[in-house]
Design a protein around this motif. Structure first.
Motif, PDB file in Angstrom:
ATOM      1  N   ASP A   1       5.741   2.559   0.836  1.00 44.71           N
ATOM      2  CA  ASP A   1       5.970   3.741   0.016  1.00 44.71           C
ATOM      3  C   ASP A   1       7.294   3.644  -0.733  1.00 44.71           C
ATOM      4  O   ASP A   1       8.248   3.021  -0.255  1.00 44.71           O
ATOM      5  CB  ASP A   1       5.941   4.997   0.897  1.00 44.71           C
ATOM      6  N   HIS A   2       7.350   4.283  -1.898  1.00 48.47           N
ATOM      7  CA  HIS A   2       8.565   4.277  -2.716  1.00 48.47           C
ATOM      8  C   HIS A   2       9.703   5.009  -2.005  1.00 48.47           C
ATOM      9  O   HIS A   2       9.582   6.197  -1.686  1.00 48.47           O
ATOM     10  CB  HIS A   2       8.309   4.983  -4.056  1.00 48.47           C
ATOM     11  N   ASP A   3      10.787   4.285  -1.757  1.00 48.52           N
ATOM     12  CA  ASP A   3      12.055   4.877  -1.311  1.00 48.52           C
ATOM     13  C   ASP A   3      11.974   5.706  -0.032  1.00 48.52           C
ATOM     14  O   ASP A   3      12.801   6.606   0.156  1.00 48.52           O
ATOM     15  CB  ASP A   3      12.649   5.757  -2.442  1.00 48.52           C
TER      16      ASP A   3
ATOM     17  N   SER B   1       4.737   8.882  -0.554  1.00 47.71           N
ATOM     18  CA  SER B   1       5.276   8.709  -1.916  1.00 47.71           C
ATOM     19  C   SER B   1       4.168   9.136  -2.875  1.00 47.71           C
ATOM     20  O   SER B   1       3.772  10.300  -2.861  1.00 47.71           O
ATOM     21  CB  SER B   1       5.809   7.294  -2.159  1.00 47.71           C
ATOM     22  N   ASP B   2       3.647   8.207  -3.677  1.00 48.62           N
ATOM     23  CA  ASP B   2       2.699   8.630  -4.712  1.00 48.62           C
ATOM     24  C   ASP B   2       1.265   8.176  -4.467  1.00 48.62           C
ATOM     25  O   ASP B   2       0.447   8.188  -5.387  1.00 48.62           O
ATOM     26  CB  ASP B   2       3.180   8.184  -6.100  1.00 48.62           C
ATOM     27  N   GLY B   3       0.938   7.791  -3.230  1.00 48.80           N
ATOM     28  CA  GLY B   3      -0.466   7.592  -2.877  1.00 48.80           C
ATOM     29  C   GLY B   3      -1.093   8.945  -2.591  1.00 48.80           C
ATOM     30  O   GLY B   3      -0.386   9.952  -2.540  1.00 48.80           O
TER      31      GLY B   3
ATOM     32  N   TYR C   1      -2.405  -0.403  -3.503  1.00 49.15           N
ATOM     33  CA  TYR C   1      -3.314   0.745  -3.320  1.00 49.15           C
ATOM     34  C   TYR C   1      -2.539   2.066  -3.367  1.00 49.15           C
ATOM     35  O   TYR C   1      -1.476   2.182  -2.763  1.00 49.15           O
ATOM     36  CB  TYR C   1      -4.007   0.578  -1.956  1.00 49.15           C
ATOM     37  N   HIS C   2      -3.074   3.040  -4.117  1.00 54.47           N
ATOM     38  CA  HIS C   2      -2.477   4.387  -4.201  1.00 54.47           C
ATOM     39  C   HIS C   2      -3.526   5.465  -3.890  1.00 54.47           C
ATOM     40  O   HIS C   2      -3.449   6.585  -4.402  1.00 54.47           O
ATOM     41  CB  HIS C   2      -1.922   4.665  -5.599  1.00 54.47           C
ATOM     42  N   GLY C   3      -4.549   5.135  -3.073  1.00 58.33           N
ATOM     43  CA  GLY C   3      -5.633   6.093  -2.836  1.00 58.33           C
ATOM     44  C   GLY C   3      -6.384   6.340  -4.125  1.00 58.33           C
ATOM     45  O   GLY C   3      -6.660   5.402  -4.888  1.00 58.33           O
TER      46      GLY C   3
ATOM     47  N   LEU D   1       0.841  -1.201   0.000  1.00 58.94           N
ATOM     48  CA  LEU D   1       0.000   0.000   0.000  1.00 58.94           C
ATOM     49  C   LEU D   1       0.878   1.254   0.000  1.00 58.94           C
ATOM     50  O   LEU D   1       1.944   1.273   0.616  1.00 58.94           O
ATOM     51  CB  LEU D   1      -0.885   0.065   1.253  1.00 58.94           C
ATOM     52  N   HIS D   2       0.405   2.293  -0.673  1.00 63.14           N
ATOM     53  CA  HIS D   2       1.141   3.566  -0.741  1.00 63.14           C
ATOM     54  C   HIS D   2       0.356   4.693  -0.086  1.00 63.14           C
ATOM     55  O   HIS D   2      -0.868   4.759  -0.194  1.00 63.14           O
ATOM     56  CB  HIS D   2       1.411   3.935  -2.198  1.00 63.14           C
ATOM     57  N   SER D   3       1.092   5.596   0.551  1.00 61.09           N
ATOM     58  CA  SER D   3       0.496   6.802   1.136  1.00 61.09           C
ATOM     59  C   SER D   3       1.055   8.020   0.412  1.00 61.09           C
ATOM     60  O   SER D   3       1.884   7.891  -0.496  1.00 61.09           O
ATOM     61  CB  SER D   3       0.836   6.890   2.623  1.00 61.09           C
TER      62      SER D   3
HETATM   63 FE    FE Z   1       3.632   4.069  -7.137  1.00 64.01          FE
END
Ligand code: FE
Ligand code: AMP
Ligand code: FE
Ligand code: ZN
Length: 298
Positions: free
Chosen positions: A54-56, A29-31, A263-265, A24-26
């Motif tokens: 999250d990315h990086d 990063s890019d969520g 998931y990216h929102g 899952l992303h918030s």
């Molecule tokens: Fe992404």
């Protein structure tokens, strides 16, 4: 944040916890949701265990852990590295790794700085043809977030230049769209080693997506030799033949099999819990990790 050793996780019954979604992303990063809101939304969607990847960056771990304890769901803090295999981008997930590990800290800071440079170069190039400036990017990213093409996409959408993120990725932001710039990225083996050395467990993210470079180039064995722990088989970007092949590869190399939504929102159509991971696999990831403790579900 809770360091490993703070709780006895070995005897925990993950099967009783409810479905697990491990990717899952918030907006770190890019969520599009704050880390705590991602966890709240996951609990509301009926998930019992989630991983924030999250990315990086690990910037969302603290808030996500706090909210996971509040709402009583399990959390595996993690990360997603974009690595470079020839011309292709190969994503590697890392779970329960020590954020203070020297190699991990160094690598994510190097990548995040270079990503800003790269985004500035892209915005500058796009700005020659469209009314886009760096200020727009700042308006469409949380302070300190890992900057990527999705933030440029959001700015282009807000300016009415494209209708949505996907259209931006298919046109202006496409790697052959005329404005693309690469960002610094380690080789996949290097990303896997960094995760492993930080006490984490690595899983190849959506290996069947975008030309399935790892499978096509036949390098999965090399990644296993570097310490790869698993493959994300159940993901919307893996087509049916890729999934079949990945299940066979997992069997052959003794890899863990995971499933996740990514998931990216509102940044992507991926729905929370659309794919999930078996409790025995969650338990095995926890058992193998030595870098960081999970938040246990209530
Ligand atoms: Fe992404
Ligand atoms: P970057 O790492 O900056 O090159 O951007 C790649 C990121 O953009 C990936 O991690 C994806 O999460 C996201 N992405 C890729 N394609 C799309 C798409 N069609 N719509 C929304 N987000 C996308
Ligand atoms: Fe990814
Ligand atoms: Zn992802």
């Amino acid at each position: 944040m809770e360091h490993v050793g703070a709780a006895d996780t070995t005897a925990f019954d993950w099967a009783a916890a409810g479905p697990a979604d491990l990717h899952l992303h918030s907006r770190e990063s890019d969520g599009t949701d704050a880390p705590g809101d991602v966890v709240r939304a996951a609990a509301a969607a009926g998930l019992g265990v989630v991983a924030l990847t999250d990315h990086d960056t690990v910037a969302g771990w603290g808030e996500a852990s706090e909210v996971a304890r509040e709402v009583g769901i399990g959390l595996l803090p993690g990360v997603e590295f974009s690595s470079q295999l020839g011309p292709a981008s190969v994503h590697v997930l890392g779970y329960l790794l020590d954020p203070a590990s020297e190699a991990f800290t160094g690598e994510r800071e190097r990548i995040r700085h270079d990503r800003i440079d790269r985004a500035e170069r892209m915005v500058h190039a796009i700005g020659r043809d469209y009314p886009l400036t760096w200020q727009h990017i700042e308006q469409h990213s949380a302070p300190g977030a890992t900057i990527g093409r999705p933030h440029i996409a959001d700015a282009l959408v807000a300016l009415g230049i494209v209708p949505d993120r996907s259209a931006a990725f298919e046109g202006i932001l496409h790697w052959q769209g005329g404005y693309y710039q690469p960002h610094m990225a380690p080789a996949p083996e290097e990303a896997i080693r960094i995760i492993h050395d930080a006490g984490g467990v690595s899983v190849l993210a959506h290996p069947g997506s975008r030309g399935r470079p790892v499978m096509r180039m036949g390098v999965l064995g090399d990644l296993v030799a570097a310490g790869l722990g698993g493959v994300e088989v159940w993901h919307r970007d893996n087509d049916a033949p890729s999934r079949r092949q990945l299940l066979a590869d997992a069997e052959r190399f003794g890899l863990l099999v995971t499933g996740s939504s990514d998931y990216h929102g509102s940044g992507k159509p991926n729905r929370l819990g659309e794919h999930t991971t078996e409790p025995a696999v969650v338990a095995e990831i926890v058992r193998r990790s030595t870098g960081w403790a999970p938040v246990l579900p209530a």
